[in-house]
Write a protein that holds these residues in place. Structure first.
Motif, PDB file in Angstrom:
ATOM      1  N   ILE A   1      -7.581   2.570  -4.479  1.00  0.00           N
ATOM      2  CA  ILE A   1      -7.891   1.145  -4.367  1.00  0.00           C
ATOM      3  C   ILE A   1      -8.039   0.524  -5.756  1.00  0.00           C
ATOM      4  O   ILE A   1      -7.513  -0.565  -6.039  1.00  0.00           O
ATOM      5  N   LEU A  55       0.833  -1.192   0.000  1.00  0.00           N
ATOM      6  CA  LEU A  55       0.000   0.000   0.000  1.00  0.00           C
ATOM      7  C   LEU A  55       0.872   1.249   0.000  1.00  0.00           C
ATOM      8  O   LEU A  55       1.932   1.270   0.620  1.00  0.00           O
ATOM      9  N   LEU A 102      -7.384  -0.327   5.452  1.00  0.00           N
ATOM     10  CA  LEU A 102      -6.826   0.921   4.952  1.00  0.00           C
ATOM     11  C   LEU A 102      -7.308   2.081   5.818  1.00  0.00           C
ATOM     12  O   LEU A 102      -8.332   1.968   6.493  1.00  0.00           O
ATOM     13  N   THR A 140     -10.915   6.004  -3.406  1.00  0.00           N
ATOM     14  CA  THR A 140     -11.511   5.016  -4.308  1.00  0.00           C
ATOM     15  C   THR A 140     -10.607   4.740  -5.502  1.00  0.00           C
ATOM     16  O   THR A 140     -10.394   3.577  -5.883  1.00  0.00           O
ATOM     17  N   PRO A 161     -11.745  -3.348   2.833  1.00  0.00           N
ATOM     18  CA  PRO A 161     -12.401  -3.638   1.554  1.00  0.00           C
ATOM     19  C   PRO A 161     -12.821  -5.113   1.504  1.00  0.00           C
ATOM     20  O   PRO A 161     -12.016  -6.008   1.732  1.00  0.00           O
TER      21      PRO A 161
END
Length: 215
Positions: free
Chosen positions: A183, A21, A108, A180, A119
């Motif tokens: 991701i 990430l 996250l 968004t 998620p």
């Protein structure tokens, strides 16, 4: 006949940690409210797609922004999966029985709303009609084909007021950016759908988007 879970989605759920990430998406120890979003993939005539919502401009957090269905985890949800499905049903009219939960991605951190977000990966084996079921929260709902998201013509980077630039997409009349888009960028790469695109194309975040985001 229901659609079987594709191998690319099973692989993502089996080994979700293989793609690191970016620092701004890493959770801070103990900070934030537990929340969940549903990354709901399906299959249509246009190929694989994913469900996105456009949040209402009247909302308190992330007003006017494209997002995945989701929200805070309530005690009765039993965890991220229950919360993601409940929120998706409330926001889009989704029928949870038509979804197979395949797994989850690492937690996250979403600083704007101070949420720790899990998620949830879902496969829409029996699709149903969806709509903006909660108008105060959701303006519109769209099944966005993966082919449109990875089209180089629809990809760009957006520069935030602080100077940081992140991935973004222009699809179905929506400018998808921020959490968004971050991701989506990771998932499209991890699943092998991503196509080469010109990352040097950087635009400033539109003033009207900044105005809504700062409300």
């Amino acid at each position: 006949m229901t659609a079987p879970v594709p191998g690319w989605l099973t692989d993502l759920a089996t080994d979700p940690d293989r793609h690191p990430l970016p620092p701004w998406m890493r959770p801070l120890d103990g900070r934030g409210r537990a929340a969940a979003v549903l990354l709901l993939f399906g299959e249509s005539a246009a190929g694989p797609d994913i469900l996105l919502i456009q949040r209402s401009a009247r909302g308190r957090n992330h007003a006017g922004q494209p997002a995945f269905p989701g929200g805070g985890i309530d005690p009765e949800d039993g965890g991220p999966v229950g919360a993601a499905l409940r929120e998706a049903e409330e926001e889009t009219g989704l029928e949870p029985d038509g979804v197979r939960v395949v797994g989850t991605l690492p937690e996250l951190y979403l600083g704007r709303s101070d949420n720790r977000v899990t998620p949830v990966l879902g496969w829409w084996h029996t699709p149903c009609a969806v709509h903006a079921a909660s108008p105060d929260e959701v303006e519109s709902v769209a099944r966005v084909p993966i082919a449109e998201l990875v089209d180089p013509e629809n990809r760009l980077r957006l520069r935030f007021p602080g100077g940081h630039a992140g991935p973004a997409f222009r699809v179905r009349g929506m400018l998808v950016w921020g959490f968004t888009a971050g991701i989506l960028d990771i998932v499209l790469t991890a699943t092998g759908f991503a196509r080469p695109w010109d990352g040097s194309q950087v635009e400033d975040l539109p003033p009207e988007v900044i105005r809504l985001a700062r409300r």
